[in-house]
Design an enzyme around this catalytic site. Structure first.
Site: not given
Length: 286
Positions: A103-105
């Site tokens: 998720h994300s990073m």
């Protein structure tokens, strides 16, 4: 209770230090390594992982996050620096070809790993994220200078003290743009009690700007090298909506399935029932 409703806490051998992990699912199921976003932790997957019954989910706290210790000495906090950590985790667990979910990073780290080791990933799941933020090469000297100077500032060693857990929940809701329930999952694993009050467990150096950012051409080279089936889940009101050029870059991935769900950046934590069926149906079709 099943293994998916009653996760276990453990530590996995990483590159230099042991990595805290929360595990759902029985041994023998395909392993899925879940990588959280910046300043989040394994709690990011508390509500999604129990629904992914086709996998044994290993949600880890990356170094400097959650219950995992901080890396010793100075280290660059660029996304690429997490790739050896993922490689070490996979090697020590003797995973020949796990699934990766980020998720994300964590999505950026997962895509870099999959591009670096395309033969070692069975499938890639990217939750409202794709790759590291990029910058033109000419910005390099200034970025390195800013980070070097920031390291000398005294506040890099002074954690913020919060008076109560309720204060921490409110801070996470505001700064993390998450609802109250999501904030609780992230805060409970990311804070510790002290004599002064409550302190964030996260490494303060994570707040530094990156020494360097990769260029768009460099990132695209990793995306082009990804050989496994890839599922990109875009939140309708999330990060990818604010950085639409990433959606164009995603087309560099050869075996890409792109889905959109209604929700914010942490939709997998706030409304996991919208995300889980996409993952399970995609995996079933492989």
């Amino acid at each position: 209770m099943s293994a998916h409703s009653n996760p276990k806490e453990t530590f996995l051998k990483g590159w230099e230090i042991e990595i805290a992990a929360r595990v759902w699912g029985a041994d023998g199921l395909p392993p899925l390594l879940a990588l959280h976003g910046w300043l989040d932790n394994a709690g990011s997957f508390d509500r999604l992982a129990p629904l992914l019954t086709s996998f044994q989910v290993f949600a880890v706290d990356l170094p400097g996050h959650g219950l995992t210790a901080h890396r010793p000495g100075f280290y660059p906090n660029a996304f690429i620096s997490w790739v050896p950590e993922v490689a070490a985790l996979c090697a020590h667990q003797k995973w020949q070809k796990p699934f990766l979910m980020g998720h994300s990073m964590g999505a950026g780290v997962a895509s870099l790993f999959a591009g670096t080791f395309p033969e070692k990933v069975a499938g890639l799941i990217l939750l409202d994220g794709l790759a590291p933020l990029t910058a033109p090469s000419e910005e390099g000297p200034l970025r390195t200078r800013q980070t070097s100077e920031a390291l000398l500032q005294p506040q890099i060693r002074k954690p913020r003290v919060l008076l109560s857990l309720e204060d921490a929940y409110l801070v996470k809701q505001k700064k993390g743009h998450v609802n109250a329930e999501a904030a609780k999952h992230l805060v409970d694993r990311g804070i510790q009690k002290s004599e002064e009050g409550y302190l964030w467990r996260s490494d303060l150096r994570l707040g530094l700007p990156s020494l360097q950012r990769m260029t768009e051409v460099q990132v695209e080279a990793y995306l082009k090298a990804i050989a496994c089936p890839t599922l990109l889940v875009e939140a309708s009101d999330g990060f990818l909506q604010q950085a639409p050029h990433f959606l164009g870059m995603a087309k560099k991935i050869s075996l890409l399935t792109h889905e959109q769900v209604e929700g914010r950046h942490h939709v997998h934590l706030e409304m996991p029932e919208r995300v889980a069926p996409l993952i399970l149906n995609w995996a079933k079709a492989l």
